[in-house]
Design a protein around this motif. Structure first.
Motif, PDB file in Angstrom:
ATOM      1  N   THR A 156       0.318  -1.068   0.315  1.00 31.74           N
ATOM      2  CA  THR A 156      -0.135  -0.185   0.021  1.00 31.74           C
ATOM      3  C   THR A 156       1.059   1.131  -0.065  1.00 31.74           C
ATOM      4  OG1 THR A 156      -1.415  -0.850   0.664  1.00 31.74           O
ATOM      5  CG2 THR A 156      -2.096   1.198   1.758  1.00 31.74           C
ATOM      6  N   ALA A 157       1.678   0.744   0.995  1.00 38.18           N
ATOM      7  CA  ALA A 157       2.711   2.531   0.826  1.00 38.18           C
ATOM      8  C   ALA A 157       3.273   2.583  -0.489  1.00 38.18           C
ATOM      9  CB  ALA A 157       3.627   1.982   1.780  1.00 38.18           C
ATOM     10  N   VAL A 158       3.009   2.017  -1.459  1.00 32.57           N
ATOM     11  CA  VAL A 158       4.392   2.379  -2.805  1.00 32.57           C
ATOM     12  C   VAL A 158       3.136   2.153  -3.788  1.00 32.57           C
ATOM     13  CG1 VAL A 158       6.418   0.970  -2.244  1.00 32.57           C
ATOM     14  CG2 VAL A 158       4.488  -0.158  -3.539  1.00 32.57           C
ATOM     15  N   GLY A 159       1.730   2.554  -2.968  1.00 30.88           N
ATOM     16  CA  GLY A 159       0.740   2.590  -4.794  1.00 30.88           C
ATOM     17  C   GLY A 159       0.035   1.482  -4.867  1.00 30.88           C
ATOM     18  N   GLY A 160       0.618   0.494  -4.106  1.00 33.61           N
ATOM     19  CA  GLY A 160      -0.186  -0.837  -4.803  1.00 33.61           C
ATOM     20  C   GLY A 160      -1.269  -1.284  -4.076  1.00 33.61           C
ATOM     21  N   ASP A 161      -2.193  -2.214  -4.280  1.00 32.29           N
ATOM     22  CA  ASP A 161      -3.687  -2.724  -3.981  1.00 32.29           C
ATOM     23  C   ASP A 161      -3.083  -3.774  -4.042  1.00 32.29           C
ATOM     24  OD1 ASP A 161      -6.578  -3.197  -3.364  1.00 32.29           O
ATOM     25  OD2 ASP A 161      -6.834  -3.462  -4.914  1.00 32.29           O
ATOM     26  N   PRO A 162      -2.975  -4.190  -2.979  1.00 32.79           N
ATOM     27  CA  PRO A 162      -3.233  -5.324  -2.099  1.00 32.79           C
ATOM     28  C   PRO A 162      -4.464  -6.584  -2.013  1.00 32.79           C
ATOM     29  CG  PRO A 162      -3.023  -3.385   0.183  1.00 32.79           C
ATOM     30  CD  PRO A 162      -3.193  -3.060  -1.011  1.00 32.79           C
ATOM     31  N   ASP A 163      -5.222  -6.297  -1.985  1.00 34.71           N
ATOM     32  CA  ASP A 163      -6.404  -7.506  -2.821  1.00 34.71           C
ATOM     33  C   ASP A 163      -6.273  -7.424  -3.810  1.00 34.71           C
ATOM     34  OD1 ASP A 163      -7.753  -6.187   0.031  1.00 34.71           O
ATOM     35  OD2 ASP A 163      -8.612  -4.946  -0.452  1.00 34.71           O
ATOM     36  N   ALA A 164      -5.461  -7.493  -4.987  1.00 35.56           N
ATOM     37  CA  ALA A 164      -6.065  -7.324  -6.556  1.00 35.56           C
ATOM     38  C   ALA A 164      -5.009  -8.899  -6.597  1.00 35.56           C
ATOM     39  CB  ALA A 164      -4.434  -6.278  -6.816  1.00 35.56           C
ATOM     40  N   ILE A 165      -5.368  -9.331  -7.200  1.00 34.41           N
ATOM     41  CA  ILE A 165      -5.363 -11.164  -7.192  1.00 34.41           C
ATOM     42  C   ILE A 165      -3.837 -11.584  -8.010  1.00 34.41           C
ATOM     43  CG2 ILE A 165      -6.507 -11.192  -9.646  1.00 34.41           C
ATOM     44  CD1 ILE A 165      -7.704 -13.903  -9.254  1.00 34.41           C
ATOM     45  N   PHE A 166      -3.431 -12.188  -7.034  1.00 32.65           N
ATOM     46  CA  PHE A 166      -2.091 -12.796  -7.244  1.00 32.65           C
ATOM     47  C   PHE A 166      -0.670 -12.241  -6.425  1.00 32.65           C
ATOM     48  CE2 PHE A 166      -3.983 -15.160 -10.291  1.00 32.65           C
ATOM     49  CZ  PHE A 166      -4.483 -16.555  -9.919  1.00 32.65           C
ATOM     50  N   VAL A 167      -1.725 -10.902  -5.884  1.00 29.30           N
ATOM     51  CA  VAL A 167       0.000 -10.060  -5.809  1.00 29.30           C
ATOM     52  C   VAL A 167       0.780 -10.533  -4.151  1.00 29.30           C
ATOM     53  CG1 VAL A 167      -0.785  -7.943  -6.668  1.00 29.30           C
ATOM     54  CG2 VAL A 167      -1.558  -8.823  -4.330  1.00 29.30           C
ATOM     55  N   THR A 168       0.520 -11.546  -3.899  1.00 26.62           N
ATOM     56  CA  THR A 168       0.826 -12.130  -2.134  1.00 26.62           C
ATOM     57  C   THR A 168       1.784 -12.912  -3.309  1.00 26.62           C
ATOM     58  OG1 THR A 168      -0.553 -13.467  -2.144  1.00 26.62           O
ATOM     59  CG2 THR A 168      -0.967 -10.918  -0.539  1.00 26.62           C
ATOM     60  N   THR A 169       0.786 -13.514  -3.887  1.00 28.22           N
ATOM     61  CA  THR A 169       1.826 -14.690  -4.825  1.00 28.22           C
ATOM     62  C   THR A 169       2.818 -14.926  -5.440  1.00 28.22           C
ATOM     63  OG1 THR A 169       0.534 -15.154  -6.248  1.00 28.22           O
ATOM     64  CG2 THR A 169      -0.353 -16.827  -4.116  1.00 28.22           C
ATOM     65  N   SER A 170       2.887 -13.491  -5.526  1.00 26.18           N
ATOM     66  CA  SER A 170       3.801 -12.637  -6.804  1.00 26.18           C
ATOM     67  C   SER A 170       4.859 -12.587  -6.569  1.00 26.18           C
ATOM     68  CB  SER A 170       3.169 -11.664  -7.867  1.00 26.18           C
ATOM     69  OG  SER A 170       2.350 -12.922  -8.563  1.00 26.18           O
ATOM     70  N   TYR A 171       4.759 -11.461  -5.330  1.00 21.59           N
ATOM     71  CA  TYR A 171       5.896 -11.392  -3.909  1.00 21.59           C
ATOM     72  C   TYR A 171       5.821 -12.225  -3.402  1.00 21.59           C
ATOM     73  CZ  TYR A 171       7.872  -8.609   0.149  1.00 21.59           C
ATOM     74  OH  TYR A 171       8.902  -8.841   1.510  1.00 21.59           O
ATOM     75  N   ASP A 172       5.844 -13.191  -2.425  1.00 18.15           N
ATOM     76  CA  ASP A 172       6.146 -14.379  -1.813  1.00 18.15           C
ATOM     77  C   ASP A 172       7.617 -14.878  -2.803  1.00 18.15           C
ATOM     78  OD1 ASP A 172       5.094 -13.887   0.330  1.00 18.15           O
ATOM     79  OD2 ASP A 172       3.435 -15.253   0.113  1.00 18.15           O
ATOM     80  N   ALA A 173       6.998 -15.566  -4.126  1.00 18.75           N
ATOM     81  CA  ALA A 173       7.904 -16.077  -5.704  1.00 18.75           C
ATOM     82  C   ALA A 173       8.954 -15.422  -5.546  1.00 18.75           C
ATOM     83  CB  ALA A 173       6.855 -15.719  -6.197  1.00 18.75           C
ATOM     84  N   ALA A 174       8.949 -13.849  -5.828  1.00 19.72           N
ATOM     85  CA  ALA A 174      10.516 -13.443  -5.948  1.00 19.72           C
ATOM     86  C   ALA A 174      11.455 -12.996  -4.940  1.00 19.72           C
ATOM     87  CB  ALA A 174       9.990 -11.825  -6.838  1.00 19.72           C
ATOM     88  N   PHE A 175      11.272 -12.976  -4.267  1.00 21.93           N
ATOM     89  CA  PHE A 175      11.283 -12.681  -2.234  1.00 21.93           C
ATOM     90  C   PHE A 175      12.211 -14.089  -1.658  1.00 21.93           C
ATOM     91  CE2 PHE A 175      12.253 -11.746   2.264  1.00 21.93           C
ATOM     92  CZ  PHE A 175      12.982 -10.416   2.364  1.00 21.93           C
ATOM     93  N   MET A 176      11.022 -15.304  -1.890  1.00 27.56           N
ATOM     94  CA  MET A 176      11.157 -16.311  -1.245  1.00 27.56           C
ATOM     95  C   MET A 176      13.370 -16.684  -2.949  1.00 27.56           C
ATOM     96  SD  MET A 176       8.646 -18.656  -1.454  1.00 27.56           S
ATOM     97  CE  MET A 176       8.962 -20.097  -0.480  1.00 27.56           C
ATOM     98  N   LEU A 177      12.512 -16.316  -4.427  1.00 28.38           N
ATOM     99  CA  LEU A 177      14.146 -16.972  -4.661  1.00 28.38           C
ATOM    100  C   LEU A 177      15.041 -16.443  -4.548  1.00 28.38           C
ATOM    101  CD1 LEU A 177      12.137 -16.951  -8.390  1.00 28.38           C
ATOM    102  CD2 LEU A 177      13.287 -18.494  -7.421  1.00 28.38           C
ATOM    103  N   ALA A 178      14.747 -14.924  -3.879  1.00 33.98           N
ATOM    104  CA  ALA A 178      16.007 -13.792  -3.815  1.00 33.98           C
ATOM    105  C   ALA A 178      16.940 -14.685  -2.800  1.00 33.98           C
ATOM    106  CB  ALA A 178      16.184 -12.209  -2.517  1.00 33.98           C
ATOM    107  N   LEU A 179      15.919 -15.003  -1.550  1.00 33.90           N
ATOM    108  CA  LEU A 179      17.023 -15.896   0.014  1.00 33.90           C
ATOM    109  C   LEU A 179      17.255 -16.890  -0.965  1.00 33.90           C
ATOM    110  CD1 LEU A 179      13.248 -15.238   1.973  1.00 33.90           C
ATOM    111  CD2 LEU A 179      15.822 -14.268   2.715  1.00 33.90           C
ATOM    112  N   ALA A 180      16.823 -17.289  -1.995  1.00 36.97           N
ATOM    113  CA  ALA A 180      17.127 -18.461  -2.508  1.00 36.97           C
ATOM    114  C   ALA A 180      18.772 -18.909  -3.243  1.00 36.97           C
ATOM    115  CB  ALA A 180      16.232 -19.441  -3.249  1.00 36.97           C
ATOM    116  N   ILE A 181      18.022 -17.294  -4.258  1.00 38.19           N
ATOM    117  CA  ILE A 181      19.649 -17.424  -4.549  1.00 38.19           C
ATOM    118  C   ILE A 181      21.045 -17.156  -3.656  1.00 38.19           C
ATOM    119  CG2 ILE A 181      20.703 -15.095  -6.039  1.00 38.19           C
ATOM    120  CD1 ILE A 181      18.392 -15.849  -7.716  1.00 38.19           C
TER     121      ILE A 181
END
Length: 400
Positions: free
Chosen positions: A294-319
């Motif tokens: 929300t702080a960066v202007g996103g809509d947290p209720d938009a579909i698949f935003v949580t799963t998209s965020y998690d995919a990117a953050f988890m890949l960063a952690l894995a790398i």
């Protein structure tokens, strides 16, 4: 003269140091989404959510030895050829270490089989939901942060039966997504004592589906279940069904939970329209993500935003865990989210990096849930049934 030579030498050393520091290569991950095609209205928010994860990594010191994490956006166009082309460019030209996406199941299957698995590049799709992905011969390199449609289809069927739906017709797009979801729904709806009065696939992109709708309505069902995309053919089918009075009630899968449906048809015409979708369970992790997005202007209720965020953050952690070695990313992805180790919430990059550098175990708690992958790279999940209200989609009931 001696002082001058020392000054020159010092300048050369400084220049060399600067050159060496500047020579650090960016660490790239692909963000392959349906920028064009039937989910074009959904894709921007999903990509923005993944970019939020990337910006958090960079704002907290970067990845590995201070390198910059870069998200390389590609358009998979929500079809197999687009997925293959986007993955080929990401892997062979951009040199990505891993990939978030593609967004659509057909693109996932094609990209994995033709490009990413042979290249040894780990892929995490945030929205590819076809059951076919589970059985991929992928050398353990394809994951998803969204549940399989086998879960969604069955949960939706049980929910509709609990709400008194006795007889429905099913229209589904003839691709991996539509077929998998429709078959899962049909099997469970009938197992729960419901009647499928019409069940038919349709092709994408036709101007009229009135004959398809007439055939589906001939079985006497007053409810049409649509497994398609609300930005594409699904919208056309819903509009023509409403215009011609073929059915009284309508239910869509997650692909139909699109703002395009509301924007094009109007809230006043959607009183009897419902759609299912995966949802994040209430948690500190979800609250943390919601506030940051929300702080960066996103809509947290938009579909698949949580799963998209998690995919990117988890890949960063894995790398980070893999030390940048792409051959170890898949193994590391399982290790950073397996129920063991210190909890890491969305955005806690500096904390996670320190623990990884110290050789300590971490357990990522995702915005969309705890992604403890099974042997096939799948995760369980929770779903809800939505209706259209004054403020957009609103939860009617949780599904199980």
């Amino acid at each position: 003269m001696k002082l001058k030579m020392l000054a020159i030498a010092g300048g050369l050393l400084a220049a060399t140091a600067l050159s060496t520091a500047g020579a650090k290569a960016d660490v790239k991950i692909g963000l392959l989404g349906g920028v064009s095609g039937p989910i074009a209205a959904m894709a921007p928010a999903m990509i923005d959510a993944a970019q939020l994860a990337i910006s958090q990594v960079n704002d907290q010191g970067g990845i590995l030895d201070g390198e910059t994490l870069v998200g390389v956006v590609g358009d998979s166009a929500c079809n197999p050829q687009g997925g293959t082309d986007a993955a080929t460019k990401a892997v062979n030209i951009e040199g990505v270490t891993a990939i978030v996406g593609p967004h659509c199941s057909g693109a996932v299957l094609a990209a994995a089989g033709s490009v990413t698995v042979p290249a040894g590049v780990t892929m995490v799709t945030p929205s590819g939901t076809s059951p076919e992905i589970t059985g991929l011969d992928d050398n353990g390199m394809v994951f998803r942060t969204v549940p399989s449609d086998d879960y969604q289809g069955r949960a939706l069927a049980r929910t509709l039966r609990e709400q008194g739906y006795e007889k429905v017709a099913v229209a589904y797009i003839n691709n991996d997504y539509g077929t998998g979801l429709a078959n899962a729904f049909k099997g469970e709806f009938e197992a729960q004592g419901g009647q499928i009065a019409g069940f038919a696939a349709h092709e994408d992109g036709k101007a009229s589906y009135r004959s398809n709708l007439a055939d589906l309505s001939s079985g006497g069902a007053d409810t049409l279940v649509i497994f398609d995309y609300g930005d594409g053919t699904g919208l056309t089918i819903l509009r023509q069904a409403l215009e011609n009075g073929f059915f009284e009630r309508f239910v869509g899968g997650d692909g139909m939970k699109s703002d395009a449906v509301i924007n094009e048809l109007g809230t006043e015409n959607l009183a009897d329209y419902f759609a299912s979708s995966p949802v994040g369970e209430a948690s500190n992790a979800l609250d943390t993500f919601n506030a940051a997005f929300t702080a960066v202007g996103g809509d947290p209720d938009a579909i698949f935003v949580t799963t998209s965020y998690d995919a990117a953050f988890m890949l960063a952690l894995a790398i980070e865990k893999a030390g940048g070695d792409k051959a170890k990313v898949a193994e590391s992805l399982r290790e950073i989210s397996n129920g063991e180790g210190e909890a890491i919430l969305p955005g806690e990059w500096a904390k996670a990096k320190k623990l990884i550098d110290e050789g300590k175990a971490i357990d990522y708690k995702g915005a969309a849930g705890d992604h403890n992958f099974d042997v096939n790279g799948d995760v369980p999940g929770t779903f809800a049934l939505f209706e259209v209200g004054a403020e957009g989609y609103e939860v009617v009931t949780n599904m199980k």
